[in-house]
Design a protein around this motif. Structure first.
Motif, PDB file in Angstrom:
ATOM      1  N   THR A 136      14.036  65.816 -62.901  1.00  0.00           N
ATOM      2  CA  THR A 136      15.026  66.418 -63.791  1.00  0.00           C
ATOM      3  C   THR A 136      16.427  66.290 -63.213  1.00  0.00           C
ATOM      4  OG1 THR A 136      13.418  68.019 -64.626  1.00  0.00           O
ATOM      5  CG2 THR A 136      15.743  68.551 -64.949  1.00  0.00           C
ATOM      6  N   LEU A 137      17.388  65.944 -64.067  1.00  0.00           N
ATOM      7  CA  LEU A 137      18.790  65.857 -63.680  1.00  0.00           C
ATOM      8  C   LEU A 137      19.550  67.045 -64.269  1.00  0.00           C
ATOM      9  CD1 LEU A 137      19.368  62.080 -64.465  1.00  0.00           C
ATOM     10  CD2 LEU A 137      19.266  63.090 -62.179  1.00  0.00           C
ATOM     11  N   ARG A 138      20.468  67.591 -63.507  1.00  0.00           N
ATOM     12  CA  ARG A 138      21.348  68.614 -64.063  1.00  0.00           C
ATOM     13  C   ARG A 138      22.342  67.942 -65.007  1.00  0.00           C
ATOM     14  NH1 ARG A 138      21.080  73.449 -61.247  1.00  0.00           N
ATOM     15  NH2 ARG A 138      19.963  73.337 -59.238  1.00  0.00           N
ATOM     16  N   PRO A 139      22.746  68.627 -66.067  1.00  0.00           N
ATOM     17  CA  PRO A 139      23.742  68.039 -66.978  1.00  0.00           C
ATOM     18  C   PRO A 139      24.997  67.551 -66.252  1.00  0.00           C
ATOM     19  CG  PRO A 139      22.776  69.983 -67.974  1.00  0.00           C
ATOM     20  CD  PRO A 139      22.236  69.916 -66.572  1.00  0.00           C
ATOM     21  N   ALA A 140      25.409  68.269 -65.214  1.00  0.00           N
ATOM     22  CA  ALA A 140      26.615  67.881 -64.480  1.00  0.00           C
ATOM     23  C   ALA A 140      26.430  66.559 -63.741  1.00  0.00           C
ATOM     24  CB  ALA A 140      27.010  68.982 -63.492  1.00  0.00           C
ATOM     25  N   GLU A 141      25.170  66.137 -63.545  1.00  0.00           N
ATOM     26  CA  GLU A 141      24.899  64.925 -62.778  1.00  0.00           C
ATOM     27  C   GLU A 141      24.860  63.661 -63.630  1.00  0.00           C
ATOM     28  OE1 GLU A 141      22.055  66.563 -59.168  1.00  0.00           O
ATOM     29  OE2 GLU A 141      21.137  66.240 -61.150  1.00  0.00           O
ATOM     30  N   VAL A 142      24.724  63.805 -64.938  1.00  0.00           N
ATOM     31  CA  VAL A 142      24.572  62.616 -65.782  1.00  0.00           C
ATOM     32  C   VAL A 142      25.940  62.014 -66.100  1.00  0.00           C
ATOM     33  CG1 VAL A 142      22.451  63.536 -66.765  1.00  0.00           C
ATOM     34  CG2 VAL A 142      24.607  63.867 -67.981  1.00  0.00           C
ATOM     35  N   GLY A 143      25.942  60.716 -66.370  1.00  0.00           N
ATOM     36  CA  GLY A 143      27.178  60.021 -66.688  1.00  0.00           C
ATOM     37  C   GLY A 143      27.630  60.258 -68.108  1.00  0.00           C
ATOM     38  N   SER A 144      28.785  59.709 -68.432  1.00  0.00           N
ATOM     39  CA  SER A 144      29.387  59.960 -69.742  1.00  0.00           C
ATOM     40  C   SER A 144      28.567  59.358 -70.882  1.00  0.00           C
ATOM     41  CB  SER A 144      30.816  59.413 -69.781  1.00  0.00           C
ATOM     42  OG  SER A 144      30.844  58.034 -69.447  1.00  0.00           O
ATOM     43  N   VAL A 145      27.917  58.206 -70.645  1.00  0.00           N
ATOM     44  CA  VAL A 145      27.114  57.577 -71.697  1.00  0.00           C
ATOM     45  C   VAL A 145      25.848  58.385 -71.949  1.00  0.00           C
ATOM     46  CG1 VAL A 145      25.801  55.532 -72.366  1.00  0.00           C
ATOM     47  CG2 VAL A 145      28.029  55.282 -71.245  1.00  0.00           C
ATOM     48  N   ALA A 146      25.143  58.761 -70.883  1.00  0.00           N
ATOM     49  CA  ALA A 146      23.919  59.554 -71.025  1.00  0.00           C
ATOM     50  C   ALA A 146      24.220  60.903 -71.663  1.00  0.00           C
ATOM     51  CB  ALA A 146      23.251  59.745 -69.665  1.00  0.00           C
ATOM     52  N   TRP A 147      25.337  61.515 -71.278  1.00  0.00           N
ATOM     53  CA  TRP A 147      25.716  62.801 -71.880  1.00  0.00           C
ATOM     54  C   TRP A 147      25.956  62.626 -73.382  1.00  0.00           C
ATOM     55  CZ3 TRP A 147      26.227  67.948 -70.668  1.00  0.00           C
ATOM     56  CH2 TRP A 147      26.943  68.731 -71.585  1.00  0.00           C
ATOM     57  N   SER A 148      26.758  61.642 -73.743  1.00  0.00           N
ATOM     58  CA  SER A 148      27.115  61.439 -75.143  1.00  0.00           C
ATOM     59  C   SER A 148      25.888  61.157 -76.004  1.00  0.00           C
ATOM     60  CB  SER A 148      28.121  60.293 -75.273  1.00  0.00           C
ATOM     61  OG  SER A 148      28.503  60.101 -76.615  1.00  0.00           O
ATOM     62  N   GLU A 149      25.012  60.258 -75.540  1.00  0.00           N
ATOM     63  CA  GLU A 149      23.839  59.903 -76.329  1.00  0.00           C
ATOM     64  C   GLU A 149      22.835  61.044 -76.406  1.00  0.00           C
ATOM     65  OE1 GLU A 149      23.275  57.125 -78.248  1.00  0.00           O
ATOM     66  OE2 GLU A 149      25.394  56.828 -77.813  1.00  0.00           O
ATOM     67  N   GLY A 150      22.723  61.817 -75.328  1.00  0.00           N
ATOM     68  CA  GLY A 150      21.817  62.960 -75.350  1.00  0.00           C
ATOM     69  C   GLY A 150      22.275  64.031 -76.326  1.00  0.00           C
ATOM     70  N   VAL A 151      23.542  64.380 -76.269  1.00  0.00           N
ATOM     71  CA  VAL A 151      24.072  65.399 -77.173  1.00  0.00           C
ATOM     72  C   VAL A 151      24.067  64.889 -78.608  1.00  0.00           C
ATOM     73  CG1 VAL A 151      26.078  66.823 -77.735  1.00  0.00           C
ATOM     74  CG2 VAL A 151      25.456  66.445 -75.347  1.00  0.00           C
ATOM     75  N   ARG A 152      24.330  63.611 -78.787  1.00  0.00           N
ATOM     76  CA  ARG A 152      24.283  63.028 -80.133  1.00  0.00           C
ATOM     77  C   ARG A 152      22.886  63.179 -80.730  1.00  0.00           C
ATOM     78  NH1 ARG A 152      23.302  57.861 -82.383  1.00  0.00           N
ATOM     79  NH2 ARG A 152      24.630  57.390 -84.190  1.00  0.00           N
ATOM     80  N   MET A 153      21.847  62.907 -79.923  1.00  0.00           N
ATOM     81  CA  MET A 153      20.475  63.068 -80.387  1.00  0.00           C
ATOM     82  C   MET A 153      20.182  64.519 -80.739  1.00  0.00           C
ATOM     83  SD  MET A 153      16.848  62.345 -78.388  1.00  0.00           S
ATOM     84  CE  MET A 153      17.277  63.458 -77.032  1.00  0.00           C
ATOM     85  N   ALA A 154      20.527  65.441 -79.833  1.00  0.00           N
ATOM     86  CA  ALA A 154      20.244  66.858 -80.057  1.00  0.00           C
ATOM     87  C   ALA A 154      20.965  67.377 -81.296  1.00  0.00           C
ATOM     88  CB  ALA A 154      20.649  67.673 -78.824  1.00  0.00           C
ATOM     89  N   ALA A 155      22.222  66.967 -81.481  1.00  0.00           N
ATOM     90  CA  ALA A 155      23.001  67.421 -82.628  1.00  0.00           C
ATOM     91  C   ALA A 155      22.421  66.897 -83.936  1.00  0.00           C
ATOM     92  CB  ALA A 155      24.459  66.988 -82.484  1.00  0.00           C
ATOM     93  N   ALA A 156      21.968  65.631 -83.928  1.00  0.00           N
ATOM     94  CA  ALA A 156      21.410  65.045 -85.146  1.00  0.00           C
ATOM     95  C   ALA A 156      20.092  65.711 -85.527  1.00  0.00           C
ATOM     96  CB  ALA A 156      21.213  63.545 -84.955  1.00  0.00           C
ATOM     97  N   LEU A 157      19.270  66.032 -84.537  1.00  0.00           N
ATOM     98  CA  LEU A 157      18.027  66.759 -84.824  1.00  0.00           C
ATOM     99  C   LEU A 157      18.329  68.141 -85.390  1.00  0.00           C
ATOM    100  CD1 LEU A 157      15.866  65.896 -81.685  1.00  0.00           C
ATOM    101  CD2 LEU A 157      15.455  65.150 -84.021  1.00  0.00           C
ATOM    102  N   TYR A 158      19.248  68.833 -84.747  1.00  0.00           N
ATOM    103  CA  TYR A 158      19.608  70.199 -85.149  1.00  0.00           C
ATOM    104  C   TYR A 158      20.200  70.228 -86.554  1.00  0.00           C
ATOM    105  CZ  TYR A 158      21.563  74.923 -84.584  1.00  0.00           C
ATOM    106  OH  TYR A 158      21.869  76.256 -84.723  1.00  0.00           O
ATOM    107  N   ALA A 159      20.892  69.170 -86.939  1.00  0.00           N
ATOM    108  CA  ALA A 159      21.537  69.125 -88.260  1.00  0.00           C
ATOM    109  C   ALA A 159      20.526  69.134 -89.395  1.00  0.00           C
ATOM    110  CB  ALA A 159      22.415  67.887 -88.357  1.00  0.00           C
ATOM    111  N   GLY A 160      19.269  68.779 -89.113  1.00  0.00           N
ATOM    112  CA  GLY A 160      18.248  68.770 -90.166  1.00  0.00           C
ATOM    113  C   GLY A 160      17.484  70.065 -90.301  1.00  0.00           C
ATOM    114  N   ARG A 161      17.918  71.101 -89.598  1.00  0.00           N
ATOM    115  CA  ARG A 161      17.204  72.374 -89.604  1.00  0.00           C
ATOM    116  C   ARG A 161      17.263  73.059 -90.975  1.00  0.00           C
ATOM    117  NH1 ARG A 161      22.292  72.983 -88.141  1.00  0.00           N
ATOM    118  NH2 ARG A 161      23.452  74.920 -88.522  1.00  0.00           N
ATOM    119  N   VAL A 162      16.412  74.049 -91.144  1.00  0.00           N
ATOM    120  CA  VAL A 162      16.453  74.879 -92.355  1.00  0.00           C
ATOM    121  C   VAL A 162      17.624  75.845 -92.237  1.00  0.00           C
ATOM    122  CG1 VAL A 162      15.233  76.624 -93.694  1.00  0.00           C
ATOM    123  CG2 VAL A 162      13.969  74.717 -92.688  1.00  0.00           C
ATOM    124  N   ILE A 163      18.485  75.862 -93.241  1.00  0.00           N
ATOM    125  CA  ILE A 163      19.646  76.754 -93.229  1.00  0.00           C
ATOM    126  C   ILE A 163      19.313  78.015 -94.009  1.00  0.00           C
ATOM    127  CG2 ILE A 163      22.083  76.994 -93.846  1.00  0.00           C
ATOM    128  CD1 ILE A 163      21.588  74.878 -91.742  1.00  0.00           C
TER     129      ILE A 163
END
Length: 201
Positions: free
Chosen positions: A168-195
């Motif tokens: 496991t890597l701490r968020p502070a340890e990941v690079g800018s590309v890994a951070w951006s793509e990870g958050v992009r994935m999480a945000a896109a999944l979350y956007a499909g939630r039941v409102i």
């Protein structure tokens, strides 16, 4: 060229090559301009040139400086990129990120009708779903990192990053590309939630 940033315009062949990408050669300061052969590009002054570097890199959007200027330049040339680069959503690591944090919880708790619906959304978005996680493998510089969002029974879990061997890597340890793509994935999944009506959550 200006700082080695150019808009690629490769000739069409039997198999269509990439077009209209921002590229960087081996040495962004020198440019390796040649009269023949190599990629045909347009520099930021709008002048067509050819390059002869050993390699040409298509930088990830998170690594492109002055993206707003590059978008304006592309618009002036009438460029419509066939792959997401200038207009791909980019997420920047916050300056106040807790160095001790082990996960990003902002997109956890997104509720779905069933786990199958959540897993199907992850697959539709292009992510692997091994077991109870949605996973995005990212090449960040010389390293490969996996961003992962836990898939619960009916909700999303926190975002985490892992090495290929499972560490496991701490968020502070990941690079800018890994951070951006990870958050992009999480945000896109979350956007499909039941409102929930009336709360917007």
């Amino acid at each position: 060229m200006v700082e080695g940033r150019v808009a690629a315009r490769a000739r069409s062949g039997r198999r269509s090559p990439p077009r209209d990408l921002m590229v960087v050669g081996d040495d962004p300061d020198e440019g390796d301009v040649t009269e023949a052969g190599g990629p045909r590009v347009v520099d930021l002054d709008g002048e067509p040139v050819r390059l002869s570097p050993r390699t040409v890199t298509f930088p990830h959007p998170a690594l492109l400086p002055d993206r707003d200027d590059l978008r304006e330049f592309a618009a002036e040339l009438g460029i419509a990129q066939g792959v997401e680069q200038l207009h791909r959503a980019v997420w920047r690591k916050p300056a106040d990120l807790d160095a001790r944090a082990t996960q990003v919880p902002e997109f956890a708790g997104g509720r779905f009708p069933t786990r199958a619906v959540l897993a199907a959304r992850a697959t539709f978005l292009g992510h692997r779903v091994p077991g109870a996680r949605a996973v995005r493998r990212v090449r960040d510089g010389a390293y490969t990192v996996e961003a992962a969002v836990r898939i619960g029974e009916v909700s999303t879990g926190p975002l985490t990053w892992h090495e290929p061997d499972g560490g496991t890597l701490r968020p502070a340890e990941v690079g800018s590309v890994a951070w951006s793509e990870g958050v992009r994935m999480a945000a896109a999944l979350y956007a499909g939630r039941v409102i929930d009506e009336g709360t917007g959550a």
